[in-house]
Design a protein around this motif. Structure first.
Motif, mmCIF file in Angstrom:
data_model
loop_
_atom_site.group_PDB
_atom_site.id
_atom_site.type_symbol
_atom_site.label_atom_id
_atom_site.label_comp_id
_atom_site.label_asym_id
_atom_site.label_seq_id
_atom_site.Cartn_x
_atom_site.Cartn_y
_atom_site.Cartn_z
ATOM 1 N N GLY A 1 0.894 -1.231 -0.001
ATOM 2 C CA GLY A 1 -0.044 -0.026 0.094
ATOM 3 C C GLY A 1 0.915 1.326 -0.153
ATOM 4 N N ASN A 2 0.435 2.335 -0.195
ATOM 5 C CA ASN A 2 0.979 3.515 -0.099
ATOM 6 C C ASN A 2 0.180 4.694 0.786
ATOM 7 O OD1 ASN A 2 -0.363 5.388 -2.135
ATOM 8 N ND2 ASN A 2 0.035 3.742 -3.384
ATOM 9 N N TRP A 3 0.744 5.629 1.218
ATOM 10 C CA TRP A 3 0.013 6.537 1.994
ATOM 11 C C TRP A 3 1.031 7.971 1.855
ATOM 12 C CZ3 TRP A 3 4.086 8.521 5.222
ATOM 13 C CH2 TRP A 3 4.839 7.629 5.390
ATOM 14 N N THR B 1 5.324 3.910 1.683
ATOM 15 C CA THR B 1 4.757 2.490 1.201
ATOM 16 C C THR B 1 4.545 1.994 2.705
ATOM 17 O OG1 THR B 1 6.786 1.677 0.971
ATOM 18 C CG2 THR B 1 5.437 2.487 -1.016
ATOM 19 N N VAL B 2 3.717 1.011 2.458
ATOM 20 C CA VAL B 2 3.298 -0.041 3.757
ATOM 21 C C VAL B 2 3.385 -1.575 3.168
ATOM 22 C CG1 VAL B 2 1.093 0.378 3.939
ATOM 23 C CG2 VAL B 2 2.036 -0.791 5.636
ATOM 24 N N LEU B 3 4.277 -2.412 3.499
ATOM 25 C CA LEU B 3 4.366 -3.386 2.894
ATOM 26 C C LEU B 3 3.939 -4.735 3.910
ATOM 27 C CD1 LEU B 3 5.201 -5.484 0.428
ATOM 28 C CD2 LEU B 3 7.455 -5.259 1.153
ATOM 29 N N LEU C 1 -4.278 11.843 6.359
ATOM 30 C CA LEU C 1 -3.773 10.958 5.865
ATOM 31 C C LEU C 1 -4.222 10.268 4.512
ATOM 32 C CD1 LEU C 1 -2.583 8.572 8.825
ATOM 33 C CD2 LEU C 1 -1.077 9.219 6.984
ATOM 34 N N ARG C 2 -3.641 10.297 3.528
ATOM 35 C CA ARG C 2 -4.413 9.348 2.271
ATOM 36 C C ARG C 2 -3.959 8.176 1.988
ATOM 37 N NH1 ARG C 2 -3.525 7.903 -2.166
ATOM 38 N NH2 ARG C 2 -1.405 8.553 -2.301
ATOM 39 N N TRP C 3 -4.790 7.279 2.082
ATOM 40 C CA TRP C 3 -4.337 6.088 2.196
ATOM 41 C C TRP C 3 -4.760 5.372 0.929
ATOM 42 C CZ3 TRP C 3 -6.715 4.437 7.439
ATOM 43 C CH2 TRP C 3 -5.946 4.728 8.401
ATOM 44 N N SER C 4 -4.160 4.304 0.196
ATOM 45 C CA SER C 4 -4.505 3.825 -1.218
ATOM 46 C C SER C 4 -5.326 2.446 -0.770
ATOM 47 C CB SER C 4 -3.194 3.101 -1.959
ATOM 48 O OG SER C 4 -2.709 1.996 -1.059
#
Length: 184
Positions: A28-30, A125-127, A39-42
């Motif tokens: 994901g990305n933020w 990003t968040v993996l 925050l804007r999250w994908s």
């Protein structure tokens, strides 16, 4: 025309593949707007967190609410450090989804600054690395079990060698003596 239809079909296919890739990769990305504290999250970030997408303007506090309580202080420190110094964010932590399941994620982010040097935006990003960490843990356990078995077999072999009346010498492929019993 046929060329235009083919181009449109190729474009739709590319858009589909581009949108599917983050879900397949669990990436994901933020984006964190410091001034607005939003925050804007994908879509994939929402999925990773198990978050309700109806919360269209999540805050930093909302994000920290998903962080495992034991990891929250570290996450706060990492974010605060990036906000004050502008250094990259790079850390691993656990999240707790609303249904209670835990996942392990790796965060990597960058800061942007305004003309005065103040951080105005963090993005990254968040993996999801849960499966990889579970495999690593399983391999470590298997390795430890195997090491204990090898040590036990080695002790048993040494005890057996020491009880033999005949002399036994163990030599490796280079001709170096590796072991021998008292009779040797």
């Amino acid at each position: 025309t046929t060329t235009q239809k083919r181009t449109e079909a190729d474009l739709r296919k590319s858009e589909f593949l581009l949108s599917a890739a983050p879900e397949i990769a669990h990436l994901g990305n933020w984006e964190f707007d410091v001034e607005r504290n939003t925050l804007r999250w994908s879509d994939e970030t929402y999925r990773l967190l198990g978050a309700n997408k109806e919360n269209s303007d999540p805050t930093l506090e909302d994000f920290l609410g998903y962080v495992h309580p034991d990891d929250r202080s570290m996450a706060e420190t990492e974010v605060e450090n990036s906000l004050t110094t502008g250094v990259d964010i790079m850390f691993e932590h656990r999240i707790v989804r609303p249904d209670g399941t835990e996942r392990i994620v790796f965060e990597h982010g960058r800061a942007t600054r305004d003309d005065h040097g103040l951080v105005t935006l963090l993005f990254g990003t968040v993996l999801d690395v849960t499966d990889a960490r579970r495999i690593e843990q399983s391999l470590r356990k298997s390795s430890a079990v195997l090491e204990r078995k090898v040590e036990q077999r080695t002790r048993e072999l040494a005890a057996t060698l020491n009880t033999l009346i005949e002399g036994v010498i163990c030599i490796d492929e280079r001709g170096t003596i590796e072991a021998f019993n008292p009779s040797a």
